[in-house]
Design an enzyme around this catalytic site. Sequence first.
Site, PDB file in Angstrom:
ATOM      1  N   GLY A 115       0.814  -1.204   0.000  1.00  0.00           N
ATOM      2  CA  GLY A 115       0.000   0.000   0.000  1.00  0.00           C
ATOM      3  C   GLY A 115       0.851   1.258   0.000  1.00  0.00           C
ATOM      4  O   GLY A 115       1.961   1.271   0.537  1.00  0.00           O
ATOM      5  N   ALA A 324       7.640  -3.370  20.328  1.00  0.00           N
ATOM      6  CA  ALA A 324       6.322  -3.800  19.855  1.00  0.00           C
ATOM      7  C   ALA A 324       5.201  -3.251  20.727  1.00  0.00           C
ATOM      8  O   ALA A 324       4.151  -2.825  20.224  1.00  0.00           O
ATOM      9  CB  ALA A 324       6.258  -5.328  19.814  1.00  0.00           C
ATOM     10  N   HIS A 449       5.285 -13.027  49.650  1.00  0.00           N
ATOM     11  CA  HIS A 449       6.487 -13.778  50.021  1.00  0.00           C
ATOM     12  C   HIS A 449       6.216 -15.273  49.902  1.00  0.00           C
ATOM     13  O   HIS A 449       5.153 -15.728  50.289  1.00  0.00           O
ATOM     14  CB  HIS A 449       6.879 -13.442  51.470  1.00  0.00           C
TER      15      HIS A 449
END
Length: 470
Positions: A115, A324, A449
């Site tokens: 495109g 990304a 923890h």
Amino acid sequence: MNSSQFDVIIIGGGPGGYVSAIRAGQLGLKVAVVEAAHLGGICLNWGCIPTKALLRASEINHLLHNLGEFGFAADNMRFDLAKVVKRSRAVSAQLSAGVGHLLKKNRVTVINGFGRLDGSEGDNRRVSVTPTKGGEALRLLAPHVIIATGARARVLPGLEPDQKLIWSYREAMVPTELPKRLVVIGSGAIGVEFASFYRNMGSEVTIVEVAERILPVEDAEISDLARKAFEKQGMKILTGAKIVSVSKGADTVTLKVEAGGKTQEITVDRVISAVGIVGNVENIGLEGTAIEVDRTHIKVDPYCRTAEKGVYAIGDIAGPPWLAHKASHEGVMCAEMIAGRKVHPMDPLNIPGCTYCRPQVASVGMTEARAKDAGYKIRVGRFPFIGNGKAIAMGEPEGLVKTIFDAQTGELLGAHMIGAEVTEMIQGYVIARTSELTDEELKETVFPHPTISETMHEAVLAAYDGALHF
């Protein structure tokens, strides 16, 4: 030429483009994605995802060769490199197919082709598409176009990938045999991840970096710890280094490298070039528009708008950080803005960076040096993994969490981590920065923890002389 009308056209189907398309579809917009190669882009098909599959395999190989530490023993351990690569490619294929399903689910039209911007018609931008597999060209119309064409590997003269001796990331991800000796040029995230994979699989690895330290965008203290860890694993590292010449043999490459005032020759089986990226700005119709390009990247405002009305740019093509998740966030922001929703501009300092070498590296916000250069009076907290019970129990006692606070306001300016699973842990600090939490809220936060994430709490306390376990 066939024409079709849409609300938004997205050029590029990578992690920025396809996520933007999904969100736009969810918001009721009519969307088209134009993708020339494969949905998911480089990240999903040839980057983030397949490299993590390879790195997982190399971590397993490392563990298998250190079973004695956990009370196990095994003989004749070996791996099948072809199967390691095959699994990596299968993971990418599975996820790429999933992207196609998600786009279909959200009524996004996917067009396979190249495109390019092609002028305008009234209030619409025009995008012409040359189909990948031939056939009649298409003309698409929409008032909004998002450019998400990504980037490609930068190529240095004399180090052009030849698919045999000198590799780009593509060849490095699909080796047919393991090179005994390897040079990795560049020590950013891509470079050190490949260095880590091949070293853990048994290759002799040398890293050559032009900067004065490896992982140059990271906090200097973290970079130094990474170097020590890599050298302990047997890697050779040359910083402040320059490639003087490259000589190819039948099945070897000899590099003449200048570093530290000395010149040496290094002969290896393969070279991986990982020296940055170049934005894909060519042949997408920028000519004749008001769009500005700076060093192969499109200039945008804080909302990813270009200087051309109705045209946006996101992801790698729009500049750093080249990640990304940054591209995806920008894509969602653009989709919501186009749909008329109120959005907040992206703050690059709230985008985390993750490097999946061994040990892992993760960070968000300012480095200590940058905070000082910006004029802040700072408080710095450090907590080593050796003070954490879960890290010791896992056999991962080497690591550090470092926090940087504004001494006057308590703002968390930056956080930097090296060690096991820090790429999963950094999000806690990202949430803190995005929510504008101060040291007081972080001190009062309860961490479970036993977890390695307790080091994050301790590093906050340490900035105020309150660490409990070191």
